[in-house]
Motif scaffolding. Structure first.
Motif, PDB file in Angstrom:
ATOM      1  N   TYR A  91       0.835  -1.201   0.000  1.00 53.56           N
ATOM      2  CA  TYR A  91       0.000   0.000   0.000  1.00 53.56           C
ATOM      3  C   TYR A  91       0.870   1.252   0.000  1.00 53.56           C
ATOM      4  O   TYR A  91       1.955   1.257   0.586  1.00 53.56           O
ATOM      5  N   TYR A 114       0.333   5.321   1.187  1.00 54.48           N
ATOM      6  CA  TYR A 114      -0.506   6.302   1.854  1.00 54.48           C
ATOM      7  C   TYR A 114       0.214   7.646   1.858  1.00 54.48           C
ATOM      8  O   TYR A 114       1.438   7.716   1.823  1.00 54.48           O
ATOM      9  N   GLN A 164       0.141  11.301   4.287  1.00 51.11           N
ATOM     10  CA  GLN A 164      -0.339  11.887   5.530  1.00 51.11           C
ATOM     11  C   GLN A 164       0.030  13.355   5.532  1.00 51.11           C
ATOM     12  O   GLN A 164       1.210  13.712   5.630  1.00 51.11           O
ATOM     13  N   MET A 190      -3.123  15.308  10.047  1.00 49.46           N
ATOM     14  CA  MET A 190      -4.253  14.553   9.499  1.00 49.46           C
ATOM     15  C   MET A 190      -3.980  13.052   9.585  1.00 49.46           C
ATOM     16  O   MET A 190      -2.912  12.611   9.989  1.00 49.46           O
ATOM     17  N   GLY A 191      -4.983  12.269   9.151  1.00 51.65           N
ATOM     18  CA  GLY A 191      -4.845  10.815   9.122  1.00 51.65           C
ATOM     19  C   GLY A 191      -4.194  10.352   7.827  1.00 51.65           C
ATOM     20  O   GLY A 191      -3.677  11.148   7.054  1.00 51.65           O
ATOM     21  N   LEU A 192      -4.236   9.050   7.596  1.00 49.61           N
ATOM     22  CA  LEU A 192      -3.612   8.454   6.427  1.00 49.61           C
ATOM     23  C   LEU A 192      -4.639   8.225   5.324  1.00 49.61           C
ATOM     24  O   LEU A 192      -5.702   7.646   5.589  1.00 49.61           O
ATOM     25  N   LEU A 194      -5.273   6.541   1.502  1.00 48.13           N
ATOM     26  CA  LEU A 194      -4.739   5.525   0.609  1.00 48.13           C
ATOM     27  C   LEU A 194      -4.627   6.072  -0.812  1.00 48.13           C
ATOM     28  O   LEU A 194      -5.603   6.591  -1.376  1.00 48.13           O
ATOM     29  N   TYR A 229      -2.846   0.693  -4.104  1.00 45.93           N
ATOM     30  CA  TYR A 229      -2.476  -0.537  -3.450  1.00 45.93           C
ATOM     31  C   TYR A 229      -2.297  -1.645  -4.488  1.00 45.93           C
ATOM     32  O   TYR A 229      -2.711  -1.488  -5.652  1.00 45.93           O
ATOM     33  N   PHE A 277       3.869   7.086   3.173  1.00 47.60           N
ATOM     34  CA  PHE A 277       4.167   5.827   3.837  1.00 47.60           C
ATOM     35  C   PHE A 277       3.830   4.656   2.923  1.00 47.60           C
ATOM     36  O   PHE A 277       2.770   4.635   2.281  1.00 47.60           O
ATOM     37  N   ALA A 279      -0.454  -5.541   8.807  1.00 41.76           N
ATOM     38  CA  ALA A 279       0.313  -4.635   7.955  1.00 41.76           C
ATOM     39  C   ALA A 279       1.432  -3.972   8.745  1.00 41.76           C
ATOM     40  O   ALA A 279       1.262  -3.633   9.919  1.00 41.76           O
ATOM     41  N   PHE A 280       2.569  -3.768   8.073  1.00 46.75           N
ATOM     42  CA  PHE A 280       3.730  -3.122   8.683  1.00 46.75           C
ATOM     43  C   PHE A 280       4.141  -1.945   7.803  1.00 46.75           C
ATOM     44  O   PHE A 280       4.124  -2.051   6.576  1.00 46.75           O
ATOM     45  N   PHE A 281       4.550  -0.858   8.452  1.00 51.92           N
ATOM     46  CA  PHE A 281       4.856   0.371   7.737  1.00 51.92           C
ATOM     47  C   PHE A 281       6.348   0.629   7.637  1.00 51.92           C
ATOM     48  O   PHE A 281       7.124   0.255   8.531  1.00 51.92           O
ATOM     49  N   GLN A 293       9.411   3.686   7.167  1.00 50.64           N
ATOM     50  CA  GLN A 293       9.723   4.858   7.983  1.00 50.64           C
ATOM     51  C   GLN A 293       9.145   6.141   7.402  1.00 50.64           C
ATOM     52  O   GLN A 293       9.110   7.162   8.086  1.00 50.64           O
TER      53      GLN A 293
END
Lengths: 109, 109
Positions: B33, B35, B37, B41-43, B45, B48, B90, B98-100, B102
């Protein structure tokens, strides 16, 4: 698409206090995660919890999938708990991972 | 085991320039994915992918392109940078949890 609502939007705590963050979602999900975004912007995995209850130290989470909500509990809060807590979900029939707007937590010494 | 690697970490672009944000994983997951930000604010999409050769649009795909020729790599291309694309980007990886990465902090001036 799915709606993900987090509450409260902001939370100010005194060190040592307990708190509960909530995540409501509008449809059936097969993936629910809680993340902590620290003041440096890193997204840290807290829980992968599509259903049931998990605990990790002072943090615990419960997801009631049939009622479409999840709760994140922070006990004995510390200043290092400050940051933004995000809930993210994925529908059974979809691949997208959708985020709520987050809860900003500030823990004061 | 690096997990999810994003490069570069920081970049300043001039309006109209192009660039590619790189995301590489060594977890052998199919789902990846992108994203963005914006500050405070939020993330959201952007795009993907559920496997090599398969990509799809998220909430905010305009101004971006992606490709997925291998399981490991999922680059995000900005063709004509605009100030509205100033953000933190991100990459996330995970078939279940899910893992992000840096993040890449991009400024368009």
């Amino acid at each position: 698409g799915i709606q993900v609502e987090q509450s409260p939007p902001d939370l100010i705590l005194q060190e040592g206090a307990n708190s509960t963050l909530r995540c409501n979602f509008s449809d059936s999900v097969n993936n629910l995660q809680w993340f902590h975004q620290n003041p440096w912007g890193q997204l840290i995995n807290l829980f992968y919890i599509p259903s049931g209850t998990k605990q990790n130290g002072r943090l615990s989470a419960t997801t009631v999938a049939t009622e479409r909500y999840s709760l994140l509990y922070i006990s004995s809060s510390q200043t290092t708990d400050s940051g933004v807590y995000f809930c993210a979900v994925r529908l059974y029939y979809d691949y997208k991972l959708s985020f709520g707007a987050g809860t900003t937590v500030t823990v004061r010494a | 085991n690096a997990g999810v690697t994003q490069t570069p970490k920081f970049r300043i672009l001039k309006i109209g320039q192009s660039m590619t944000l790189q995301c590489t994983q060594d977890m052998n997951h199919n789902y990846m994915y992108w994203y963005r930000q914006d500050p405070g604010m939020g993330l959201k999409l952007i795009y993907y992918s559920v496997g090599a050769g398969i990509t799809d649009k998220g909430e905010v795909p305009n101004g971006y392109n992606v490709s997925r020729s291998t399981t490991e790599d999922f680059p995000l291309r900005l063709e004509l940078a605009a100030p509205s694309q100033t953000s933190v980007y991100f990459c996330a990886v995970g078939d279940s949890e899910a893992f992000f990465g840096q993040g890449t902090r991009l400024t368009v001036v």
